[in-house]
Scaffold this active site. Sequence first.
Site, short mmCIF file in Angstrom:
data_model
loop_
_atom_site.label_atom_id
_atom_site.label_comp_id
_atom_site.label_asym_id
_atom_site.label_seq_id
_atom_site.Cartn_x
_atom_site.Cartn_y
_atom_site.Cartn_z
N PHE A 125 0.86 -1.19 0.00
CA PHE A 125 0.00 0.00 0.00
C PHE A 125 0.90 1.24 0.00
O PHE A 125 1.86 1.31 0.77
CB PHE A 125 -0.93 -0.02 1.21
CG PHE A 125 -1.99 1.03 1.14
CD1 PHE A 125 -3.18 0.79 0.48
CD2 PHE A 125 -1.80 2.28 1.72
CE1 PHE A 125 -4.16 1.77 0.38
CE2 PHE A 125 -2.77 3.27 1.63
CZ PHE A 125 -3.95 3.01 0.95
N ASP A 196 1.15 -4.54 8.84
CA ASP A 196 0.02 -3.67 8.53
C ASP A 196 -1.21 -4.56 8.39
O ASP A 196 -1.27 -5.41 7.49
CB ASP A 196 0.30 -2.89 7.23
CG ASP A 196 -0.78 -1.84 6.94
OD1 ASP A 196 -1.93 -2.06 7.36
OD2 ASP A 196 -0.47 -0.82 6.28
N TYR A 221 -11.46 2.27 9.96
CA TYR A 221 -12.65 2.60 9.16
C TYR A 221 -13.00 1.55 8.13
O TYR A 221 -14.03 1.65 7.49
CB TYR A 221 -12.48 3.96 8.48
CG TYR A 221 -11.17 4.13 7.73
CD1 TYR A 221 -11.01 3.62 6.45
CD2 TYR A 221 -10.08 4.79 8.31
CE1 TYR A 221 -9.80 3.74 5.77
CE2 TYR A 221 -8.88 4.92 7.65
CZ TYR A 221 -8.73 4.39 6.37
OH TYR A 221 -7.54 4.52 5.71
N LYS A 222 -12.16 0.54 7.95
CA LYS A 222 -12.43 -0.49 6.94
C LYS A 222 -13.33 -1.57 7.55
O LYS A 222 -14.47 -1.31 7.89
CB LYS A 222 -11.11 -1.03 6.39
CG LYS A 222 -10.38 0.02 5.57
CD LYS A 222 -8.99 -0.40 5.12
CE LYS A 222 -8.37 0.71 4.27
NZ LYS A 222 -6.93 0.53 4.07
N ARG A 370 -12.47 -3.89 -7.29
CA ARG A 370 -12.47 -4.61 -6.00
C ARG A 370 -13.89 -4.72 -5.48
O ARG A 370 -14.66 -3.77 -5.50
CB ARG A 370 -11.67 -3.82 -4.94
CG ARG A 370 -10.20 -3.84 -5.07
CD ARG A 370 -9.53 -3.42 -3.77
NE ARG A 370 -10.08 -2.17 -3.20
CZ ARG A 370 -9.55 -1.55 -2.15
NH1 ARG A 370 -8.50 -2.05 -1.54
NH2 ARG A 370 -10.08 -0.43 -1.70
#
Length: 411
Positions: A125, A196, A221-222, A370
């Site tokens: 990422f 991560d 928040y995911k 995605r």
Amino acid sequence: MADSESIENLDRCDPLAPLRGEFALRDGLIYLDGNSLGPPPRTAAQRIARMVDVEWKDGLITSWLAADWSSSPRRVGDKIAPLIGAAPGEVIAADSTSINLFKCMAAALSLRPGRRAILSEAGNFPTDLYMMQGLENFTDGRIAARIVAADQVLESLDDDVAAVVLTQVHYKSASIRDLAAVTRRVHDAGALMIWDLSHSAGSIPVDLNAAGADFATGCGYKFLNGGPGAPAFMFVAARHQGQSQAVLSGWFGHRDPFAFTDDYQPAADIQRFLCGTPTVLGLIALECGVEVFHQTDMQALRRKAQRLGRLFIDLMSERCSGYGFDLASPDDDELRGGHVSFRHPHGYEIMQALKANDVIGDFRAPDILRFGVTPLYLRYMDISNAVDIIHDTMAKSLWDRDAYRIRTGFT
Ligand SMILES: *Cc1c(COP(=O)(O)O)cnc(C)c1O
């Protein structure tokens, strides 16, 4: 074959089906992007209203103690801990994943004096790599950001590497790295492991302590459904807490912030890795998201996520073969995390068209669509309906419009 009767049956027999009621989701929407921003837990609106109308309005500053605002980073961290195989006192909820990556790298470097490289993989990422590069620039190259091909990470370990930064579940492909095996190899080389967990926490069972992991961070928040810009979490193994340095040595990491002394004395425990005043509104929303997970367990969620992903892949090859979609995620259910990705040369336009038809996934440049398969609130029928809409979008070329070619800054 997956006919609609057998899919309805999957939903009828789904022990997790009632959990959908814990979320405020608009009717008719098929939300396949919970891996990027989870929907609001039903409790969040009420809880935030109470925070503003009672704790903030009436309690004002006394609420730091009376309403437990001051302990919220630790309290929420302790609620996240069981989802990632951490013990109480090993996790705080604070700052962003990017900032926590910096804190983890600096802490790891302080435990490995003499070693000067941070190692990661190309294609990680971006923020992970950018934070490494920032550290390199800030130290005028004394600390090296070593970024190698994904399959060269373990081969690149040498005695200059202080720490390795890897994402357990890849944000594009959803492929899962073996947390325990990689951590072991990194330790064998004398380095420390920073995980991560942005696409792992709340998505797959994680056991940081069984793997002997050193540091970890991830988004709130995911999959954790903490709301836009929710605080992230940071894990520091208990054995490292007293030893490693908190480089962002703000007053909230001080042993006694309200002593107001001039000299920084770090707290002995996880508190050390706090920097400034906690973002209480965000922490309260995140807490609502995390509490939903306590009604079930990660094994059950994982099983359903695997089935949702399997169904998605199978239905895509049944109903949408010939339209140019290439699976960009592992086909093996054991190796795939919480989303399914497909490559398509018109991926951007297709995703725009799907969104216009209430199927929300996202697009990752240059060509990845995605689709999150989040088991807390998705039904098997949602997957089937989504694939039907994808089929329609392709069969009728609904994506082929100028309006869908306009690129926006946020995908
Ligand atoms: C989403 C994500 C981030 C985001 O970091 P922020 O600081 O919250 O913006 C970091 N790492 C990974 C692997 C991610 O998927």
